[in-house]
Design a protein around this motif. Structure first.
Motif, short mmCIF file in Angstrom:
data_model
loop_
_atom_site.label_atom_id
_atom_site.label_comp_id
_atom_site.label_asym_id
_atom_site.label_seq_id
_atom_site.Cartn_x
_atom_site.Cartn_y
_atom_site.Cartn_z
N LYS A 196 36.09 48.65 35.42
CA LYS A 196 36.81 47.73 36.33
C LYS A 196 36.97 48.33 37.73
O LYS A 196 36.98 47.61 38.72
CB LYS A 196 38.16 47.33 35.73
CG LYS A 196 39.08 48.49 35.44
CD LYS A 196 40.32 48.05 34.67
CE LYS A 196 41.23 49.24 34.45
NZ LYS A 196 42.43 48.92 33.69
N ASN A 245 31.99 36.47 38.37
CA ASN A 245 31.58 35.72 37.17
C ASN A 245 30.61 36.54 36.32
O ASN A 245 30.70 36.58 35.10
CB ASN A 245 30.93 34.38 37.56
CG ASN A 245 31.96 33.42 38.11
OD1 ASN A 245 33.14 33.50 37.77
ND2 ASN A 245 31.54 32.50 38.97
N LYS A 246 29.69 37.21 37.04
CA LYS A 246 28.69 38.04 36.34
C LYS A 246 29.40 39.17 35.59
O LYS A 246 29.11 39.43 34.42
CB LYS A 246 27.69 38.60 37.36
CG LYS A 246 26.64 39.52 36.78
CD LYS A 246 25.59 39.92 37.82
CE LYS A 246 26.11 40.94 38.79
NZ LYS A 246 25.11 41.38 39.79
N TYR A 247 30.36 39.84 36.27
CA TYR A 247 31.07 40.97 35.63
C TYR A 247 31.85 40.48 34.41
O TYR A 247 31.90 41.15 33.38
CB TYR A 247 32.02 41.66 36.62
CG TYR A 247 31.37 42.15 37.90
CD1 TYR A 247 30.02 42.51 37.92
CD2 TYR A 247 32.09 42.23 39.10
CE1 TYR A 247 29.41 42.94 39.10
CE2 TYR A 247 31.50 42.68 40.27
CZ TYR A 247 30.15 43.02 40.28
OH TYR A 247 29.56 43.44 41.46
N SER A 248 32.47 39.29 34.54
CA SER A 248 33.26 38.76 33.42
C SER A 248 32.38 38.42 32.22
O SER A 248 32.83 38.49 31.08
CB SER A 248 34.03 37.51 33.85
OG SER A 248 34.92 37.87 34.91
N SER A 249 31.11 38.05 32.50
CA SER A 249 30.21 37.77 31.37
C SER A 249 29.75 39.07 30.70
O SER A 249 29.45 39.09 29.52
CB SER A 249 29.01 36.95 31.84
OG SER A 249 28.17 37.75 32.64
N ASP A 296 31.71 41.80 30.51
CA ASP A 296 32.86 42.30 29.78
C ASP A 296 33.95 41.23 29.84
O ASP A 296 34.57 41.01 30.89
CB ASP A 296 33.37 43.61 30.42
CG ASP A 296 34.61 44.15 29.72
OD1 ASP A 296 35.09 43.50 28.77
OD2 ASP A 296 35.10 45.22 30.13
N THR A 297 34.18 40.57 28.71
CA THR A 297 35.07 39.40 28.70
C THR A 297 36.52 39.76 29.03
O THR A 297 37.29 38.89 29.43
CB THR A 297 35.03 38.70 27.32
OG1 THR A 297 35.16 39.72 26.32
CG2 THR A 297 33.71 37.99 27.12
N THR A 298 36.88 41.04 28.90
CA THR A 298 38.28 41.41 29.21
C THR A 298 38.50 41.55 30.72
O THR A 298 39.64 41.62 31.18
CB THR A 298 38.65 42.76 28.55
OG1 THR A 298 37.80 43.79 29.10
CG2 THR A 298 38.48 42.72 27.05
N SER A 358 38.16 39.57 33.38
CA SER A 358 38.83 38.54 34.19
C SER A 358 40.35 38.61 34.10
O SER A 358 41.05 38.13 34.99
CB SER A 358 38.32 37.16 33.82
OG SER A 358 38.44 37.00 32.43
N SER A 359 40.87 39.24 33.03
CA SER A 359 42.34 39.33 32.90
C SER A 359 42.90 40.63 33.50
O SER A 359 44.10 40.86 33.45
CB SER A 359 42.74 39.21 31.44
OG SER A 359 42.13 40.27 30.72
N THR A 360 42.05 41.47 34.08
CA THR A 360 42.54 42.75 34.64
C THR A 360 43.19 42.52 36.00
O THR A 360 42.89 41.53 36.69
CB THR A 360 41.40 43.77 34.83
OG1 THR A 360 40.44 43.22 35.75
CG2 THR A 360 40.71 44.10 33.52
#
Length: 289
Positions: free
Chosen positions: A197, A221-225, A227-229, A231-233
């Motif tokens: 992150k 969006n690419k980073y969230s795909s 590692d799904t966790t 977007s909540s960081t």
């Protein structure tokens, strides 16, 4: 006339040996081995007297003797010793000596040690000579060699240093590519996964410093795909707030978000500098009403 120092006496003895003609019973190789030993003793005596430039010169002459007597490993060591002595007073000469060391190490297939010496060159460029571009090149070269020798964590650390420098000299696309590369390799290990992150935050700030919130959004969006966790960081949420503030031309919202983030996670110098650049971009941007 002042008395000669022991170092000076040894140096003259070494010069005499190196320049002597070889007799019937000794070979040129033996002559240079003996001269090399004397230069090494002279260098150590100069170090005792804290004459580091002279010590470096003596080690460099030792290295040349080692080369002439065909001892590449000893030559590499002598050049490195020269570099360590020069480092104190003559950073340019230290870099030259380290480059000679690296030549011997790479020829001998010792890429791990070559990477260590190349990293040292990067640090001298960075700390002593303030030449960020040259430092960046050295860190990248060292990283490639570390990667080749399966020293993945050390390679990543060097690529990360290079990325930071690319960003400082405003080569943002190169910086983003390096941060993403380090993040990709960190995703594969449970030990390094937590640091991903941080790399993505830095890459996102680079996109914003380019004045490109659209790329920053697409990258998030690419980073969230990957590692799904993510977007909540706090890091991802922080970038999203910054993007909204930039698109609204809202300097106050931007400053507030930076202040809040800093309260929990202290901003380092690198982040502080790039956030100031991004903020100046908001000030310069005409707001579309």
């Amino acid at each position: 006339m002042p008395a000669k120092s022991p170092a000076q006496t040894l140096l003259e003895k070494a010069d005499k040996k190196a320049n002597s003609s070889t007799g019937w019973f000794s070979s040129a190789s033996t002559k240079f081995e003996e001269a090399g030993d004397l230069y090494q003793q002279a260098a150590n005596a100069f170090k005792i007297d804290k004459q580091f430039k002279e010590a470096g010169d003596a080690h460099a002459r030792e290295a040349e003797c080692r080369e002439k007597s065909n001892e590449p490993n000893e030559a590499a060591q002598a050049w490195w010793n020269a570099a360590k002595a020069y480092k104190r007073t003559n950073p340019d000469l230290a870099i030259q000596a380290l480059s000679q060391t690296i030549t011997h190490l790479t020829q001998g297939g010792r890429f791990r040690q070559a990477a260590d010496r190349e990293k040292e060159i990067g640090q001298i460029y960075l700390q002593e000579l303030q030449d960020l571009r040259k430092a960046c090149e050295s860190f990248e070269r060292a990283a490639e060699w570390y990667a080749q020798e399966d020293a993945a964590a050390t390679a990543s650390a060097c690529y990360k240093d290079a990325a930071d420098l690319h960003a400082e000299i405003e080569e943002y696309p190169q910086a983003i590519a390096r941060y993403e590369q380090v993040a990709d390799s960190s995703l594969n290990s449970p030990l390094t996964r937590y640091s991903v992150k941080e790399y993505w935050l830095r890459a996102s700030l680079c996109a914003l410093a380019m004045g490109d919130p659209i790329t920053a959004k697409r990258n998030l969006n690419k980073y969230s795909s990957l590692d799904t966790t993510f977007s909540s960081t706090r890091e991802a949420k922080f970038v999203n707030i910054l993007i909204d503030a930039i698109e609204a031309g809202d300097e106050e919202a931007f400053t507030g978000a930076v202040f809040e983030f800093d309260q929990v996670t202290k901003l380092d110098n690198w982040k502080t500098n790039i956030l100031l650049k991004i903020k100046r971009g908001i000030q310069d941007e005409p707001v579309l009403r």
